[in-house]
Design an enzyme around this catalytic site. Structure first.
Site, PDB file in Angstrom:
ATOM      1  N   ASP A  84      -3.983   1.261   6.355  1.00 47.04           N
ATOM      2  CA  ASP A  84      -4.425   0.073   6.120  1.00 47.04           C
ATOM      3  C   ASP A  84      -3.265  -0.842   6.489  1.00 47.04           C
ATOM      4  O   ASP A  84      -2.236  -0.616   6.857  1.00 47.04           O
ATOM      5  CB  ASP A  84      -4.583  -0.393   4.774  1.00 47.04           C
ATOM      6  CG  ASP A  84      -5.735  -1.632   4.211  1.00 47.04           C
ATOM      7  OD1 ASP A  84      -5.790  -2.017   5.332  1.00 47.04           O
ATOM      8  OD2 ASP A  84      -5.699  -1.785   3.290  1.00 47.04           O
ATOM      9  N   CYS A 277      -8.408  19.401 -17.324  1.00 44.52           N
ATOM     10  CA  CYS A 277      -9.549  19.483 -18.514  1.00 44.52           C
ATOM     11  C   CYS A 277      -9.641  20.832 -19.257  1.00 44.52           C
ATOM     12  O   CYS A 277      -9.898  21.127 -20.236  1.00 44.52           O
ATOM     13  CB  CYS A 277     -11.032  18.972 -18.298  1.00 44.52           C
ATOM     14  SG  CYS A 277     -10.653  16.907 -17.797  1.00 44.52           S
TER      15      CYS A 277
END
Length: 490
Positions: A84, A277
């Site tokens: 960018d 998780c």
């Protein structure tokens, strides 16, 4: 050749494609995780292990830190790198101490694969004059660097500005698309809308841009990093996204699921089996000194999963029902889906007529009336010319599927089917006229649409006599068929 874009699968306006870059082919729809090499929540290696062989980083930051080495060498990454320009910092701070030509030459110097010039973002401006200025200045800057970028091995992106002023978005998109030096287009300034859950406005912006450009160039959405937004954006024609959301949310203790964003301190259990998780409880994750890093890793897994499922939906030809399913995850997203339905003609235009191995479609409620397959059939029925002014009408729930086995010697027989309306029995095996599943108990909107379709067909073909075979069908009572005027029912 760099910039070549080969489409391999399509559904609605979404597609799967392969984009040629200097570091190999990029499969789209793709997500570019924002990587800041000067902040270490996640390393480039960790991002790559999640399954991303493409990243985006900020050329302005690298330039200000004095990085001169080739960017792949500096980041120790051999995948596709997009840079960018620092425009997001303009959006945040109002200006940066760099010029457009300076940034572009720097991106060429470090040999980025996909580069963006320094555009002027519209942001969430409600001032039309400011929005117009951002469009005109962005177009001017794009034109100014065409000689500099010509014949480079970098694939150049042309940003599209205009914000919520849709006519300006359309103008910006059309001009950007006409510039041959730019092989990729990108819609700018959506982040404030997403942060404010203004998803309906975002859908309008994407449509305004996509409906103003051709299909030859891949289309990028700056800042699109929320999993549940990915399917609807892809269905409208977005091919790639980038965002730092996975890291920014993690710093705030926010845990992404595929449907929403939760706060880790409010969770008793972790509804995920990613590496993070599956090895931590919610309490352990909350209290960990590495909480931000671990949450960022989990969030990135969720974005990856959403991309994979969206691509699978395209391949299987079920993108509409997948978008419909995701729309129920948040009221603002459902509002965006209702807006999305308004663009049914655009979606039908690009939706392929045939899709490899056909699969039965799922029809749920009146939202399903906007599927391209439904619209296509109804348009054909408006062109249908009946043999005479008589017809045999059979309610669909009295026939086994496929209906064609009942067609012998019945040239003017029709099936009355929910969602599709009137279906000639001798073409009823054409996909998906009898290859669908529905919930049987029909919504009021579906019932009204079915009655309207029947009356339109009767009027157009000047039908004066119907041989009705609906005794015992739920449709007979729901549609009040016996009350249709000026018809002899038998």
């Amino acid at each position: 050749m760099i910039g070549d874009f080969e489409v391999t699968d399509e559904d609605l306006a979404g597609r799967i494609g392969k984009l040629e870059t200097a570091h190999g082919k990029l499969m789209t729809p793709a997500f570019f995780p924002v990587v800041n090499p000067f902040k270490k929540e996640l390393t480039v290696e960790e991002v790559q292990r999640v399954g991303f062989n493409n990243i985006i980083t900020n050329s302005y930051f690298l330039m200000k830190r004095g990085v001169k080495r080739p960017i792949h060498e500096f980041l120790n990454f051999n995948g596709v790198i997009m840079t960018d320009s620092g425009a997001y910092q303009i959006l945040q701070y109002g200006d940066i101490d760099a010029e457009n030509e300076q940034v572009v030459k720097y991106e060429l110097e470090v040999s980025t694969d996909i580069g963006v010039f320094l555009d002027l973002p519209t942001g969430d401006s409600h001032d039309r004059e400011n929005a117009l200025r951002s469009v005109e200045e962005t177009l001017r800057r794009g034109q100014a660097i065409t000689e500099t970028i010509r014949d480079s091995r970098t694939l150049w992106v042309h940003p599209i500005q205009g914000g919520t002023f849709l006519d300006l978005v359309s103008k910006s998109a059309a001009v950007a698309d006409s510039r041959e030096e730019f092989k990729m287009l990108a819609l700018g300034s959506p982040t404030p809308l997403m942060e404010g859950y203004q998803y309906r406005e975002l859908v309008r912006m994407i449509f305004a841009a996509k409906s103003s450009v051709g299909r030859g160039k891949p289309f990028h959405l700056f800042g699109g990093g929320i999993p549940h937004l990915i399917p609807i954006a892809v269905a409208l024609g977005v091919d790639s996204f980038d965002s730092a959301s996975y890291v920014l949310y993690a710093r705030e203790g926010r845990y992404m699921t595929r449907e929403r964003v939760l706060r880790i301190e409010q969770m008793r259990e972790l509804p995920c089996s990613c590496p993070v998780c599956s090895t931590h409880t919610s309490k352990e994750l909350l209290e960990s000194e590495e909480r931000s890093r671990l949450l960022a890793l989990h969030n990135l897994h969720k974005i990856k999963e959403e991309l994979v499922d969206t691509r699978n939906a395209i391949v299987e030809g079920r993108l509409f029902e997948y978008v419909q399913q995701k729309a129920m995850s948040h009221p603002s997203l459902y509002g965006a889906f209702r807006e999305f339905r308004k663009f049914s003609e655009y979606l039908e235009k690009y939706d392929p007529r045939t899709k490899g191995e056909p699969r039965g479609i799922f029809l749920f409620n009146e939202d399903s009336l906007h599927r391209p397959e439904i619209l296509r059939h109804k348009r054909k029925m408006m062109e249908w010319k009946s043999i005479n002014n008589e017809m045999e009408l059979i309610c669909y729930d009295l026939l086994p599927k496929p209906y064609l086995r009942e067609a012998k010697g019945r040239e003017n027989s029709f099936v009355l089917a929910p969602y599709f309306g009137v279906v000639p029995i001798n073409v009823s095996e054409v996909y998906p006229l009898s290859q669908f599943e529905d919930p049987k108990d029909l919504d009021v909107g579906v019932i009204e649409d079915l009655r309207k379709s029947l009356l339109q067909f009767i009027e157009k073909n000047k039908v004066s006599r119907i041989r009705l075979k609906c005794q015992g069908s739920m449709l007979k009572e729901l549609l009040h068929i016996d009350s249709i005027p000026a018809l002899e029912l038998s």
